[in-house]
Design a protein around this motif. Structure first.
Motif, mmCIF file in Angstrom:
data_model
loop_
_atom_site.group_PDB
_atom_site.id
_atom_site.type_symbol
_atom_site.label_atom_id
_atom_site.label_comp_id
_atom_site.label_asym_id
_atom_site.label_seq_id
_atom_site.Cartn_x
_atom_site.Cartn_y
_atom_site.Cartn_z
ATOM 1 N N LEU A 171 1.999 1.906 -3.532
ATOM 2 C CA LEU A 171 0.939 2.579 -4.291
ATOM 3 C C LEU A 171 0.888 4.053 -3.942
ATOM 4 O O LEU A 171 0.765 4.915 -4.818
ATOM 5 C CB LEU A 171 -0.411 1.944 -3.977
ATOM 6 C CG LEU A 171 -0.779 0.681 -4.714
ATOM 7 C CD1 LEU A 171 -2.104 0.182 -4.216
ATOM 8 C CD2 LEU A 171 -0.893 0.981 -6.179
ATOM 9 N N PHE A 172 0.990 4.341 -2.655
ATOM 10 C CA PHE A 172 0.887 5.740 -2.206
ATOM 11 C C PHE A 172 2.041 6.570 -2.767
ATOM 12 O O PHE A 172 1.831 7.679 -3.262
ATOM 13 C CB PHE A 172 0.895 5.777 -0.679
ATOM 14 C CG PHE A 172 0.561 7.113 -0.114
ATOM 15 C CD1 PHE A 172 -0.742 7.508 0.023
ATOM 16 C CD2 PHE A 172 1.566 7.975 0.275
ATOM 17 C CE1 PHE A 172 -1.058 8.733 0.528
ATOM 18 C CE2 PHE A 172 1.263 9.210 0.778
ATOM 19 C CZ PHE A 172 -0.056 9.589 0.910
ATOM 20 N N ILE A 228 1.448 12.611 -9.200
ATOM 21 C CA ILE A 228 0.743 13.887 -9.029
ATOM 22 C C ILE A 228 1.752 15.032 -8.942
ATOM 23 O O ILE A 228 1.572 16.090 -9.565
ATOM 24 C CB ILE A 228 -0.126 13.832 -7.756
ATOM 25 C CG1 ILE A 228 -1.252 12.827 -7.942
ATOM 26 C CG2 ILE A 228 -0.707 15.190 -7.454
ATOM 27 C CD1 ILE A 228 -2.313 13.264 -8.862
ATOM 28 N N LEU A 274 3.072 15.719 -12.430
ATOM 29 C CA LEU A 274 2.111 16.221 -13.410
ATOM 30 C C LEU A 274 1.633 17.615 -13.048
ATOM 31 O O LEU A 274 1.393 18.438 -13.916
ATOM 32 C CB LEU A 274 0.924 15.269 -13.495
ATOM 33 C CG LEU A 274 1.240 13.957 -14.192
ATOM 34 C CD1 LEU A 274 0.115 12.983 -14.015
ATOM 35 C CD2 LEU A 274 1.469 14.206 -15.661
ATOM 36 N N LYS A 275 1.477 17.893 -11.749
ATOM 37 C CA LYS A 275 0.970 19.204 -11.357
ATOM 38 C C LYS A 275 2.024 20.290 -11.506
ATOM 39 O O LYS A 275 1.696 21.470 -11.503
ATOM 40 C CB LYS A 275 0.495 19.166 -9.901
ATOM 41 C CG LYS A 275 -0.689 18.293 -9.666
ATOM 42 C CD LYS A 275 -1.919 18.797 -10.386
ATOM 43 C CE LYS A 275 -3.074 17.872 -10.112
ATOM 44 N NZ LYS A 275 -4.169 18.048 -11.051
ATOM 45 N N ALA A 321 0.837 -1.203 0.000
ATOM 46 C CA ALA A 321 0.000 0.000 0.000
ATOM 47 C C ALA A 321 0.870 1.250 0.000
ATOM 48 O O ALA A 321 0.529 2.250 -0.651
ATOM 49 C CB ALA A 321 -0.926 -0.015 1.212
ATOM 50 N N ILE A 369 1.515 7.185 -6.580
ATOM 51 C CA ILE A 369 0.535 8.209 -6.945
ATOM 52 C C ILE A 369 1.024 9.583 -6.513
ATOM 53 O O ILE A 369 0.799 10.575 -7.215
ATOM 54 C CB ILE A 369 -0.845 7.859 -6.347
ATOM 55 C CG1 ILE A 369 -1.932 8.743 -6.949
ATOM 56 C CG2 ILE A 369 -0.879 7.987 -4.871
ATOM 57 C CD1 ILE A 369 -2.217 8.445 -8.355
#
Lengths: 147, 115
Positions: free
Chosen positions: B101-102, B109, B112-113, B98, B105
């Motif tokens: 995954l965190f 983000i 991309l931001k 988990a 992401i």
């Protein structure tokens, strides 16, 4: 993608995909599946919605705030359940030794913390896949352009 | 197969020689092909030594698998053994997944931001 057939079929199919995904998450300790597979199925229903209608409508259904809350909430939910094992006098993420009632094997509410951990993993995987899809496809330009 | 460590070291030395010291030439191409064949031979030998799929004498079928199969229902209350392993016996490992995954992401983000 403005096609009548695709829009009609996906409007019919999306609720059933979501129901099936929730079934796979909740029955992870009884049948094949679990949090990872069920979360991927739920996320694929939202991705199908975003592809068949348009991306702005899809990202409005599940905004950036909601998905980031789900993202962090899944991890924190997992950690809180793990720390409850220490609180009840055993190890981190302890199940039977922390005194959790295991129930009758085969029932829905059995297996102690497995049910709740599977729920947290499912929420986390679903929000991760949805956020990654909408971020890479550029569907949420309005929410994050001001920072 | 006592010679296999020596063969591995030989392959590594040859790779280091070809890629760091040899100039771009005809002999370099030939040596690269030779290296690829040696690596392929090592992989094929490894696969040929693996136990047959589904045989009962696999090294993975030790007391751990037996313990899981016999004790899962009594110890965890779940009748799906795989769920019991990943969410009860190895729950800390799943926390690591988990976290992967965190981090994935969060990195996506953040990249991309920024644009």
């Amino acid at each position: 993608m403005d096609d009548l057939v695709i829009r009609s079929v996906s409007r019919l199919v999306v609720p059933f995909i979501q129901l099936y995904g929730l079934y796979v998450i909740f029955y992870g300790h009884l049948s094949p599946g679990g949090g990872f597979a069920g979360g991927a199925i739920v996320a694929s229903s939202m991705i199908l919605y975003g592809l068949s209608f348009n991306l702005e409508a899809g990202s409005r259904k599940l905004g950036h705030d909601v998905s980031s809350f789900m993202e962090s909430g899944g991890a924190i939910w997992y950690l809180i359940i793990g720390l409850l094992g220490i609180l009840f006098g055993s190890n981190f993420l302890a199940n039977r030794y922390a005194g959790v009632s295991l129930g009758t094997p085969g029932q829905l509410f059995s297996g102690g913390i497995i049910f709740f951990l599977s729920l947290g993993i499912g929420v986390k995987v679903a929000s991760t896949m949805i956020t990654l899809f909408y971020s890479l496809s550029g569907g949420e330009d309005s929410s994050g352009s001001n920072n | 197969m006592e010679a296999s460590p020596l063969v591995g070291v030989g392959i590594l030395l040859l790779i280091a020689y070809v890629f760091f010291y040899l100039p771009r030439s005809q002999i370099r191409h030939i040596l690269v092909i030779v290296i690829l064949f040696m690596i392929g031979y090592a992989l094929v030998v490894t696969v040929a030594e693996m136990p047959v799929f589904g045989s009962a004498n696999t090294p993975a079928y030790n007391y751990v698998a037996k313990r899981y199969l016999e004790g899962t229902v009594a110890e965890t209350g779940a009748i799906n053994v795989i769920s019991a392993i990943i969410l009860d016996y190895r729950a800390f490992d799943t926390l690591g997944e988990a976290t992967v995954l965190f981090v994935a992401i969060a990195a996506a983000i953040a990249n991309l931001k920024a644009h």
